[in-house]
Design an enzyme around this catalytic site. Sequence first.
Site, short mmCIF file in Angstrom:
data_model
loop_
_atom_site.label_atom_id
_atom_site.label_comp_id
_atom_site.label_asym_id
_atom_site.label_seq_id
_atom_site.Cartn_x
_atom_site.Cartn_y
_atom_site.Cartn_z
N LEU A 16 10.49 0.60 12.50
CA LEU A 16 11.02 1.98 12.62
C LEU A 16 10.23 2.78 13.67
CD1 LEU A 16 11.73 2.69 8.85
CD2 LEU A 16 13.27 1.78 10.61
N ILE A 25 7.74 2.02 -3.47
CA ILE A 25 7.46 2.10 -2.04
C ILE A 25 7.08 0.76 -1.44
CG2 ILE A 25 6.04 3.20 -0.25
CD1 ILE A 25 7.80 5.24 -1.66
N ARG A 49 4.46 -4.53 5.65
CA ARG A 49 4.08 -3.39 6.48
C ARG A 49 4.65 -3.50 7.90
NH1 ARG A 49 -0.46 -1.12 3.99
NH2 ARG A 49 0.19 0.83 4.96
N PRO A 50 5.97 -3.67 8.05
CA PRO A 50 6.55 -3.76 9.40
C PRO A 50 6.42 -2.43 10.15
CG PRO A 50 8.27 -3.54 7.78
CD PRO A 50 6.99 -3.70 7.00
N ILE A 51 6.62 -2.46 11.47
CA ILE A 51 6.63 -1.21 12.25
C ILE A 51 7.92 -1.09 13.04
CG2 ILE A 51 4.11 -0.99 12.41
CD1 ILE A 51 4.38 -2.05 15.32
N CYS A 69 -0.53 -6.77 4.93
CA CYS A 69 -1.81 -6.62 4.24
C CYS A 69 -1.51 -6.96 2.78
CB CYS A 69 -2.35 -5.21 4.40
SG CYS A 69 -1.44 -4.02 3.43
N ASP A 125 -0.15 5.86 -3.54
CA ASP A 125 -1.59 5.65 -3.43
C ASP A 125 -2.35 6.05 -4.69
OD1 ASP A 125 -1.88 6.51 0.11
OD2 ASP A 125 -1.10 4.76 -0.94
N LYS A 134 -8.54 10.93 4.93
CA LYS A 134 -8.57 9.80 5.89
C LYS A 134 -7.22 9.71 6.61
CE LYS A 134 -7.61 5.62 4.07
NZ LYS A 134 -6.46 4.93 4.70
N ASN A 135 -6.13 9.83 5.83
CA ASN A 135 -4.80 9.63 6.41
C ASN A 135 -4.31 10.81 7.24
OD1 ASN A 135 -4.88 7.14 5.32
ND2 ASN A 135 -3.45 7.55 3.66
N ARG A 150 -13.36 1.80 2.81
CA ARG A 150 -12.43 2.18 3.89
C ARG A 150 -11.93 3.61 3.71
NH1 ARG A 150 -7.80 -2.02 5.18
NH2 ARG A 150 -7.35 -0.24 6.50
N ARG A 161 -4.27 -1.42 9.97
CA ARG A 161 -2.95 -1.35 10.55
C ARG A 161 -2.64 0.04 11.11
NH1 ARG A 161 0.90 0.69 8.30
NH2 ARG A 161 2.38 -0.75 9.24
C1 EPZ Z 1 0.94 5.49 4.96
O1 EPZ Z 1 1.11 4.15 5.33
C2 EPZ Z 1 -0.47 5.57 4.40
N1 EPZ Z 1 -1.42 5.18 5.44
C3 EPZ Z 1 -0.58 4.64 3.19
O2 EPZ Z 1 -1.88 4.80 2.65
C4 EPZ Z 1 0.44 5.04 2.15
O3 EPZ Z 1 0.39 4.14 1.07
C5 EPZ Z 1 1.84 5.03 2.77
O4 EPZ Z 1 1.87 5.87 3.94
C6 EPZ Z 1 2.91 5.53 1.81
O5 EPZ Z 1 2.59 6.83 1.39
C7 EPZ Z 1 -1.73 6.06 6.41
O6 EPZ Z 1 -1.21 7.18 6.47
C8 EPZ Z 1 -2.73 5.61 7.44
P1 EPZ Z 1 5.02 3.89 5.44
P2 EPZ Z 1 2.37 3.75 6.25
O7 EPZ Z 1 5.32 3.61 6.88
O8 EPZ Z 1 2.74 4.87 7.14
C9 EPZ Z 1 8.35 0.57 5.12
C10 EPZ Z 1 -3.94 4.16 1.87
O9 EPZ Z 1 -4.13 3.75 0.74
N2 EPZ Z 1 8.36 0.61 6.60
O10 EPZ Z 1 5.28 5.26 4.91
O11 EPZ Z 1 2.08 2.42 6.85
C11 EPZ Z 1 7.03 0.02 4.60
O12 EPZ Z 1 7.07 -1.39 4.54
C12 EPZ Z 1 -2.75 3.68 2.65
O13 EPZ Z 1 -4.62 5.05 2.45
C13 EPZ Z 1 9.31 -0.15 7.28
O14 EPZ Z 1 10.10 -0.86 6.67
O15 EPZ Z 1 3.50 3.56 5.16
C14 EPZ Z 1 6.95 0.64 3.22
O16 EPZ Z 1 7.71 -0.13 2.30
C15 EPZ Z 1 -2.18 2.43 2.03
N3 EPZ Z 1 9.31 -0.11 8.65
C16 EPZ Z 1 7.62 1.99 3.40
O17 EPZ Z 1 8.39 1.90 4.61
C17 EPZ Z 1 8.45 0.68 9.36
O18 EPZ Z 1 8.52 0.69 10.61
C18 EPZ Z 1 6.63 3.15 3.55
O19 EPZ Z 1 5.74 2.79 4.56
C19 EPZ Z 1 7.50 1.44 8.65
C20 EPZ Z 1 7.48 1.41 7.27
#
Ligand code: EPZ
Length: 418
Positions: free
Chosen positions: A126, A328, A122-124, A117, A306, A22-23, A398, A93
């Site tokens: 970065l 994480i 889950r900020p964006i 969530c 995950d 999925k990812n 999902r 998201r």
């Molecule tokens: C991806 O989410 C996956 N989703 C998640 O899978 C997975 O848990 C996660 O990576 C970690 O491996 C998809 O790929 C669609 P991150 P993502 O940005 O990219 C912080 C599932 O179960 N962060 O790597 O959203 C964030 O808060 C899902 O399929 C910032 O601070 O995760 C977290 O603590 C759940 N600012 C850490 O980084 C940002 O701009 C990792 O988040 C982005 C992230």
Amino acid sequence: MDKLRIKGGHRLEGQVRISGAKNSALPAMAASLLTPDEVVLENIPLVNDIFTTRRLVRELGVAVEFEPDHSARLKAEKILSHEAPYDLVKTMRASVLVLGPLLARTGYARVSLPGGCAIGARPINLHIKGFEKLGATVRTEHGYVEAAAARLRGSEILFDKITVTGTENVMMAAALADGRSVLQNAACEPEVVDLAEMLNKMGAKVEGAGTPTITIEGVRELKGTTHRIIPDRIEAGTFLATGAITNGELELIDCNPSHLSSVTEKLRETGVNIEITGLGRMKVRGSEDLRAADVVTKEYPGFATDMQAQYMALMTQAAGTSVITEDIFENRFMHASELMRMGANIRIDGARAIVTGKTRLSGATVIASDLRASASLVVAALVADGITVVDRVYHLDRGYEKIEEKLRSLGAQIERLK
Ligand code: EPZ
């Protein structure tokens, strides 16, 4: 709301086919926005997040046809809308992944801020910082993020934290920027590598994917391609856990064992027997004498966050005390309270969950809170005495394709209650 009704106590045996990741399929569908040509994706998992993404890209103007053989044809001949609306983004998201491609293809994107969530804020920030480094003007107001740039230009981008979709989003934008971009502290997940391979087949020049430093030479345009999505390493890990906890014997096919080495090694440490049995095949044999083992979730190639919930369910059946540290996400232990209602002995101490086993679990009505928490409850239910009813399985739908059919074919007593 659908529920799953599971009667525990049955060894799982047989063969299970692992679906596409999925990812990996989510960013690949977003990448179709980067070209007016047709993109064909194979091995797409038929899960709800994919259907949500289909709705989203169709709203943006992408012609999408799913074929019965798990392939999809996508063609973004013209971009009709630049906006990912709140009602779609709030349910998933990962919709934020259309930001980079829209910005690169048309110079403008307006995407609802995803909001948090169950597992965290889950900020964006970065993602946004990366787009600004590429020369975009980014404003966030009224719950939306707007990004605009007449022309993106390559840049050095250092991610303060490792972010999977952040790396993917910025990589897709940089692919069509003027000049060279270098992403530092990039995510190394297999899904990032899969996206880079797809982009390169479309004519992009991405090097170093899978390492913390990714170099991208921007090109003027990208072409269509055909790309096969990698197997889902988290679904594979989840089925390893079901084989382990039921003392069963399963063979996984169409998987990629090299993508879940940290999970495999950890399970072996607990006494689970896992072997590679051929190309894309691995066999798991459970054990009556599982031993506790500590784990800390880390970015790839570390132990996947995950898989943390599924591992916690398994450790309730291991003799001894396991310390599970979630490094994480800030709030990813919701499954623990539901497991405790089934009889598990778990103590939460900040980012650590201390699991003491082996405890007999008894069936109960439990509620899923997020995708992987619901998987954890299913894993536990397979070994619990009596009947477990898992509520709100829309979370499970999902990210897992036909999970009750796959489990039933392996001998589980499981049915979906509409
Ligand atoms: C991806 O989410 C996956 N989703 C998640 O899978 C997975 O848990 C996660 O990576 C970690 O491996 C998809 O790929 C669609 P991150 P993502 O940005 O990219 C912080 C599932 O179960 N962060 O790597 O959203 C964030 O808060 C899902 O399929 C910032 O601070 O995760 C977290 O603590 C759940 N600012 C850490 O980084 C940002 O701009 C990792 O988040 C982005 C992230």
